[in-house]
Design a protein around this motif. Structure first.
Motif, PDB file in Angstrom:
ATOM      1  N   GLU A 167      33.195 -11.256 -24.196  1.00 19.19           N
ATOM      2  CA  GLU A 167      33.020  -9.903 -23.664  1.00 19.19           C
ATOM      3  C   GLU A 167      32.400  -8.983 -24.710  1.00 19.19           C
ATOM      4  O   GLU A 167      31.515  -8.186 -24.408  1.00 19.19           O
ATOM      5  CB  GLU A 167      34.370  -9.337 -23.207  1.00 19.19           C
ATOM      6  CG  GLU A 167      34.995 -10.118 -22.060  1.00 19.19           C
ATOM      7  CD  GLU A 167      36.447  -9.739 -21.820  1.00 19.19           C
ATOM      8  OE1 GLU A 167      36.785  -9.450 -20.656  1.00 19.19           O
ATOM      9  OE2 GLU A 167      37.236  -9.740 -22.790  1.00 19.19           O
ATOM     10  N   VAL A 168      32.852  -9.105 -25.949  1.00 22.96           N
ATOM     11  CA  VAL A 168      32.296  -8.289 -27.033  1.00 22.96           C
ATOM     12  C   VAL A 168      30.842  -8.674 -27.270  1.00 22.96           C
ATOM     13  O   VAL A 168      29.977  -7.814 -27.455  1.00 22.96           O
ATOM     14  CB  VAL A 168      33.138  -8.450 -28.321  1.00 22.96           C
ATOM     15  CG1 VAL A 168      32.507  -7.714 -29.488  1.00 22.96           C
ATOM     16  CG2 VAL A 168      34.554  -7.947 -28.074  1.00 22.96           C
ATOM     17  N   ASP A 185      38.314  -2.680 -33.334  1.00 25.57           N
ATOM     18  CA  ASP A 185      37.403  -3.774 -33.700  1.00 25.57           C
ATOM     19  C   ASP A 185      36.024  -3.535 -33.091  1.00 25.57           C
ATOM     20  O   ASP A 185      34.995  -3.729 -33.747  1.00 25.57           O
ATOM     21  CB  ASP A 185      37.937  -5.126 -33.213  1.00 25.57           C
ATOM     22  CG  ASP A 185      39.255  -5.526 -33.852  1.00 25.57           C
ATOM     23  OD1 ASP A 185      39.493  -5.148 -35.022  1.00 25.57           O
ATOM     24  OD2 ASP A 185      40.042  -6.221 -33.176  1.00 25.57           O
ATOM     25  N   CYS A 186      36.013  -3.109 -31.843  1.00 25.37           N
ATOM     26  CA  CYS A 186      34.743  -2.852 -31.153  1.00 25.37           C
ATOM     27  C   CYS A 186      33.984  -1.699 -31.804  1.00 25.37           C
ATOM     28  O   CYS A 186      32.747  -1.730 -31.886  1.00 25.37           O
ATOM     29  CB  CYS A 186      34.987  -2.577 -29.673  1.00 25.37           C
ATOM     30  SG  CYS A 186      35.465  -4.064 -28.755  1.00 25.37           S
ATOM     31  N   ARG A 187      34.703  -0.699 -32.293  1.00 25.69           N
ATOM     32  CA  ARG A 187      34.041   0.401 -32.998  1.00 25.69           C
ATOM     33  C   ARG A 187      33.373  -0.116 -34.274  1.00 25.69           C
ATOM     34  O   ARG A 187      32.272   0.299 -34.617  1.00 25.69           O
ATOM     35  CB  ARG A 187      35.030   1.530 -33.301  1.00 25.69           C
ATOM     36  CG  ARG A 187      35.330   2.396 -32.080  1.00 25.69           C
ATOM     37  CD  ARG A 187      36.067   3.677 -32.438  1.00 25.69           C
ATOM     38  NE  ARG A 187      37.398   3.452 -32.973  1.00 25.69           N
ATOM     39  CZ  ARG A 187      38.497   3.297 -32.230  1.00 25.69           C
ATOM     40  NH1 ARG A 187      38.417   3.367 -30.921  1.00 25.69           N
ATOM     41  NH2 ARG A 187      39.661   3.103 -32.806  1.00 25.69           N
ATOM     42  N   MET A 232      40.069  -7.764 -25.887  1.00 20.54           N
ATOM     43  CA  MET A 232      38.794  -8.147 -25.344  1.00 20.54           C
ATOM     44  C   MET A 232      38.391  -9.470 -26.020  1.00 20.54           C
ATOM     45  O   MET A 232      38.451  -9.589 -27.240  1.00 20.54           O
ATOM     46  CB  MET A 232      37.768  -7.036 -25.626  1.00 20.54           C
ATOM     47  CG  MET A 232      36.434  -7.253 -24.979  1.00 20.54           C
ATOM     48  SD  MET A 232      35.256  -5.887 -25.293  1.00 20.54           S
ATOM     49  CE  MET A 232      35.877  -4.643 -24.198  1.00 20.54           C
ATOM     50  N   VAL A 271      32.285  -3.219 -34.742  1.00 24.57           N
ATOM     51  CA  VAL A 271      31.122  -4.007 -34.306  1.00 24.57           C
ATOM     52  C   VAL A 271      29.958  -3.075 -33.981  1.00 24.57           C
ATOM     53  O   VAL A 271      28.824  -3.301 -34.418  1.00 24.57           O
ATOM     54  CB  VAL A 271      31.471  -4.899 -33.085  1.00 24.57           C
ATOM     55  CG1 VAL A 271      30.218  -5.533 -32.495  1.00 24.57           C
ATOM     56  CG2 VAL A 271      32.492  -5.966 -33.466  1.00 24.57           C
ATOM     57  N   ASP A 272      30.245  -2.013 -33.257  1.00 26.32           N
ATOM     58  CA  ASP A 272      29.206  -1.047 -32.888  1.00 26.32           C
ATOM     59  C   ASP A 272      28.592  -0.402 -34.133  1.00 26.32           C
ATOM     60  O   ASP A 272      27.374  -0.277 -34.252  1.00 26.32           O
ATOM     61  CB  ASP A 272      29.802   0.023 -31.966  1.00 26.32           C
ATOM     62  CG  ASP A 272      28.765   0.976 -31.424  1.00 26.32           C
ATOM     63  OD1 ASP A 272      27.682   0.514 -30.996  1.00 26.32           O
ATOM     64  OD2 ASP A 272      29.031   2.192 -31.426  1.00 26.32           O
ATOM     65  N   LYS A 331      28.874  -7.105 -24.453  1.00 25.21           N
ATOM     66  CA  LYS A 331      28.892  -5.641 -24.551  1.00 25.21           C
ATOM     67  C   LYS A 331      27.923  -5.133 -25.613  1.00 25.21           C
ATOM     68  O   LYS A 331      27.233  -4.136 -25.408  1.00 25.21           O
ATOM     69  CB  LYS A 331      30.305  -5.152 -24.860  1.00 25.21           C
ATOM     70  CG  LYS A 331      30.424  -3.645 -25.006  1.00 25.21           C
ATOM     71  CD  LYS A 331      31.860  -3.206 -25.239  1.00 25.21           C
ATOM     72  CE  LYS A 331      31.945  -1.699 -25.364  1.00 25.21           C
ATOM     73  NZ  LYS A 331      33.335  -1.234 -25.437  1.00 25.21           N
ATOM     74  N   PHE A 332      27.846  -5.838 -26.760  1.00 30.40           N
ATOM     75  CA  PHE A 332      27.020  -5.361 -27.866  1.00 30.40           C
ATOM     76  C   PHE A 332      25.733  -6.154 -28.053  1.00 30.40           C
ATOM     77  O   PHE A 332      24.988  -5.925 -29.008  1.00 30.40           O
ATOM     78  CB  PHE A 332      27.834  -5.363 -29.165  1.00 30.40           C
ATOM     79  CG  PHE A 332      28.968  -4.378 -29.138  1.00 30.40           C
ATOM     80  CD1 PHE A 332      28.727  -3.018 -29.292  1.00 30.40           C
ATOM     81  CD2 PHE A 332      30.271  -4.799 -28.923  1.00 30.40           C
ATOM     82  CE1 PHE A 332      29.769  -2.102 -29.242  1.00 30.40           C
ATOM     83  CE2 PHE A 332      31.315  -3.889 -28.877  1.00 30.40           C
ATOM     84  CZ  PHE A 332      31.063  -2.538 -29.038  1.00 30.40           C
ATOM     85  N   TYR A 334      39.761  -8.805 -29.522  1.00 26.63           N
ATOM     86  CA  TYR A 334      39.180  -7.586 -30.095  1.00 26.63           C
ATOM     87  C   TYR A 334      39.843  -6.343 -29.512  1.00 26.63           C
ATOM     88  O   TYR A 334      39.974  -6.201 -28.296  1.00 26.63           O
ATOM     89  CB  TYR A 334      37.675  -7.526 -29.804  1.00 26.63           C
ATOM     90  CG  TYR A 334      36.856  -8.501 -30.609  1.00 26.63           C
ATOM     91  CD1 TYR A 334      36.146  -8.087 -31.727  1.00 26.63           C
ATOM     92  CD2 TYR A 334      36.783  -9.835 -30.239  1.00 26.63           C
ATOM     93  CE1 TYR A 334      35.388  -8.988 -32.461  1.00 26.63           C
ATOM     94  CE2 TYR A 334      36.033 -10.748 -30.975  1.00 26.63           C
ATOM     95  CZ  TYR A 334      35.332 -10.311 -32.081  1.00 26.63           C
ATOM     96  OH  TYR A 334      34.584 -11.196 -32.818  1.00 26.63           O
ATOM     97  N   GLU A 371      39.968  -1.940 -29.446  1.00 25.98           N
ATOM     98  CA  GLU A 371      38.970  -0.865 -29.417  1.00 25.98           C
ATOM     99  C   GLU A 371      38.473  -0.567 -30.825  1.00 25.98           C
ATOM    100  O   GLU A 371      37.292  -0.320 -31.044  1.00 25.98           O
ATOM    101  CB  GLU A 371      39.534   0.397 -28.754  1.00 25.98           C
ATOM    102  CG  GLU A 371      39.605   0.317 -27.245  1.00 25.98           C
ATOM    103  CD  GLU A 371      38.251   0.041 -26.596  1.00 25.98           C
ATOM    104  OE1 GLU A 371      37.254   0.709 -26.950  1.00 25.98           O
ATOM    105  OE2 GLU A 371      38.192  -0.862 -25.741  1.00 25.98           O
TER     106      GLU A 371
END
Length: 126
Positions: free
Chosen positions: A5-6, A43-45, A1, A47-48, A9-10, A39, A41
Motif C-alpha cells: 500500500e505504501v 512512517d508514511c510522513r 499500512m 517516506v513522503d 501510495k508513494f 507502516y 502515519e
C-alpha cells in the motif's frame, strides 16, 4: 499500512522502501505479529519527506545523516537545520544553473524554428 500500500501510495517500489529502511533513510518500520512491515502515519510522513528530498537530488548520505540526527533528539536541532540550510543553498545554485541551461535550450530551439521558417519561405518561392 502494508508495504504494498505504501509502495502504491508513494509510487516507490517495495524494494526501494526496504532499501531506504535498511540504510537508515527512513526509521525502522514496526512489524506486526507475523513479521510483516506495518507502516504508521509517521512512517508514511518519512517516506513522503525522503521521496521529496531525493526527487530534487539531495544525496542519500546527507539524508541518512539528517535522519540519524533526528533520531538523537532535540539536542541535534541546530545540526539538522544546518544540513537543511546547506542543501537549500546547493539546490538554489542548481536551480540557477538549470535556468541558464533552459535559456540556452530556448535559444537553440528558436534558431531551429527560424531555420525552418527560412526553408519554408525558400520552398514556397520555388
Amino acid at each position: 499500512m502494508l508495504i504494498a500500500e505504501v509502495s502504491e501510495k508513494f509510487a516507490l517500489s517495495q524494494d526501494t522502501l526496504r532499501y531506504y529502511e535498511r540504510i537508515g533513510l527512513i526509521p525502522r518500520v514496526n512489524r506486526n505479529k507475523s513479521g510483516i512491515r506495518d507502516y504508521t502515519e509517521e512512517d508514511c510522513r518519512w517516506v513522503d519527506y525522503i521521496k521529496c528530498m531525493r526527487g530534487v537530488g539531495l544525496p542519500v548520505e546527507v539524508l541518512t545523516a539528517y535522519v540519524n540526527l533526528f533520531q538523537q533528539g532535540d539536542e541535534t536541532v541546530g545540526a539538522r537545520k544546518e544540513i537543511l540550510m546547506e542543501q537549500r543553498e546547493q539546490l538554489c545554485a542548481k536551480m540557477e544553473e538549470m535556468k541558464r541551461v533552459l535559456e540556452r535550450m530556448d535559444d537553440k530551439i528558436a534558431r531551429y524554428e527560424q531555420t525552418i521558417v527560412e526553408k519554408e519561405k525558400t520552398l514556397s518561392r520555388g
